[in-house]
Design an enzyme around this catalytic site. Structure first.
Site, PDB file in Angstrom:
ATOM      1  N   LYS A  53       7.239 -60.060 -37.569  1.00  0.00           N
ATOM      2  CA  LYS A  53       7.740 -60.309 -38.935  1.00  0.00           C
ATOM      3  C   LYS A  53       8.072 -61.794 -39.089  1.00  0.00           C
ATOM      4  O   LYS A  53       7.740 -62.434 -40.093  1.00  0.00           O
ATOM      5  CB  LYS A  53       9.020 -59.499 -39.198  1.00  0.00           C
ATOM      6  CG  LYS A  53       8.784 -58.014 -39.384  1.00  0.00           C
ATOM      7  CD  LYS A  53      10.114 -57.279 -39.472  1.00  0.00           C
ATOM      8  CE  LYS A  53       9.941 -55.784 -39.448  1.00  0.00           C
ATOM      9  NZ  LYS A  53      11.182 -55.032 -39.237  1.00  0.00           N
ATOM     10  N   GLN A  97      16.988 -54.702 -37.446  1.00  0.00           N
ATOM     11  CA  GLN A  97      16.006 -53.849 -36.771  1.00  0.00           C
ATOM     12  C   GLN A  97      16.686 -52.575 -36.258  1.00  0.00           C
ATOM     13  O   GLN A  97      17.705 -52.646 -35.576  1.00  0.00           O
ATOM     14  CB  GLN A  97      15.366 -54.629 -35.610  1.00  0.00           C
ATOM     15  CG  GLN A  97      14.259 -53.906 -34.895  1.00  0.00           C
ATOM     16  CD  GLN A  97      13.024 -53.673 -35.765  1.00  0.00           C
ATOM     17  OE1 GLN A  97      12.688 -54.477 -36.631  1.00  0.00           O
ATOM     18  NE2 GLN A  97      12.363 -52.553 -35.538  1.00  0.00           N
ATOM     19  N   ASP A 120      14.649 -54.610 -46.994  1.00  0.00           N
ATOM     20  CA  ASP A 120      14.078 -53.328 -46.561  1.00  0.00           C
ATOM     21  C   ASP A 120      14.280 -52.260 -47.637  1.00  0.00           C
ATOM     22  O   ASP A 120      13.624 -51.223 -47.611  1.00  0.00           O
ATOM     23  CB  ASP A 120      14.790 -52.850 -45.278  1.00  0.00           C
ATOM     24  CG  ASP A 120      13.913 -52.982 -44.045  1.00  0.00           C
ATOM     25  OD1 ASP A 120      12.677 -53.041 -44.200  1.00  0.00           O
ATOM     26  OD2 ASP A 120      14.474 -53.039 -42.935  1.00  0.00           O
TER      27      ASP A 120
END
Ligand code: NAP
Length: 283
Positions: A53, A97, A120
């Site tokens: 990412k 994460q 997200d």
């Protein structure tokens, strides 16, 4: 029929080129989109996902950094890290994460991310905004699925089976498809005769994590197949759909790997760009 391949790598490459030129425009106005990823512990798969990412963000001209915390970091310290990033004006997008180690409550941490930096789209506020049609960050994998489907034509009037009802994939995918005027059936582990029913659907999106769950024999001739499933078998990534048999029946199909995965990362970048734009507009 041999299906047309929905090549996620190619589609993601084109999409990222568009993002890159938007990043350049923002930079010319003195705005540098910044994505910061927090990782706790040393899980190899998570670390490599975080690095990819990070690299993808830098490749299109964004700033990106990784905050790497020790495996035994307390919940308080993780929350304090998120709070610091919430208050850092240079940071536009924050990703934490998951999974997190046992001593850290995942929901508490995800809820602590400021909604305007939650790229997200997992925070309850952003999920609520999605379901009430307000401006929000749409979760990245569902957004990637919709981008792939754009390459297959209109969804209006199509019947779609979404297999899997998680909050991060299946349910938002069903919501986004409904918004496109598709008629959606959401299936799960308690659905009766799930596989037998699939022959009735124009589109099948599978987000389960069970290799071989769906084969070509289960599909309607000409169906569009999006395989979100990711399972490691003998060190190889495989989807839920038996690709070889399904491609003989489907009109379009995603491979695994190289289908949904590249689009998920692309949509993290998309949402970070939106975060930077919105932050600037809302000042
Ligand atoms: P999850 O939270 O474990 O949800 C799995 C869903 O599948 C559940 O709703 C479950 O039903 C349903 N299910 C389980 N067995 C089933 C069966 N035999 N028939 C029908 N439905 C069944 O998983 P997730 O986080 O949504 O992820 C799903 C898959 O997508 C995983 O393989 C994951 O690795 C992959 N994934 C890929 C990407 C990507 O970028 N490519 C991103 C995210 C996830 P119940 O609700 O009844 O338990």
């Amino acid at each position: 029929m041999t299906a047309e391949l929905l090549n996620g790598r190619e589609i993601a490459k084109d999409y990222r080129a568009g993002l890159q030129s938007e990043v350049e425009k923002l930079k010319s106005q003195g705005i540098v989109p910044n994505l910061t990823v927090v990782i706790v512990g040393n899980d190899g798969a998570s670390l490599s996902y975080v690095r990819s990412k990070n690299k993808a963000a830098e490749k299109i001209g964004m700033e990106s950094s990784i905050v790497h915390l020790d495996e035994d970091t307390s919940e308080e310290e993780v929350l304090a890290t998120v709070e610091k990033l919430n208050n850092d004006d240079k940071v536009n997008g924050i990703l934490v994460q998951v999974p997190l180690p046992d001593q850290v409550d995942e929901n508490k941490v995800l809820e602590a991310i400021a909604p305007h930096k939650d790229v997200d789209g997992f925070s309850p506020i952003n999920i609520g905004r999605l379901y009430t049609g307000q401006r929000t960050f749409v979760p990245c994998t569902p957004l990637g699925v919709m981008e792939l489907l754009k390459h297959t034509g209109s969804l209006e009037g199509k019947t779609v089976a979404v297999v899997g009802r998680s909050h991060i994939v299946g349910q938002p995918v069903a919501k986004l498809l409904t918004d496109q005027n598709a008629t959606v059936t959401l299936m799960h582990s308690r659905t009766q005769n799930m596989v037998e029913q699939l022959k009735n659907f124009d589109v099948v999106v599978s987000a389960v994590g069970k290799p071989g769950l769906i084969t070509g024999a289960d599909l309607k001739e000409g169906a569009i197949v999006i395989d979100v499933g990711n399972t490691v078998v003998d060190e190889k990534l495989v989807g839920d759909v038996d690709f070889e048999s399904a491609k003989e029946v489907a009109s379009y199909i995603t491979p695994v790997p190289g289908g949904v995965g590249p689009l998920t990362i692309t949509m993290v970048l998309n949402n970070t760009l939106l975060a930077a734009k919105w932050h600037n507009e809302d000042k």
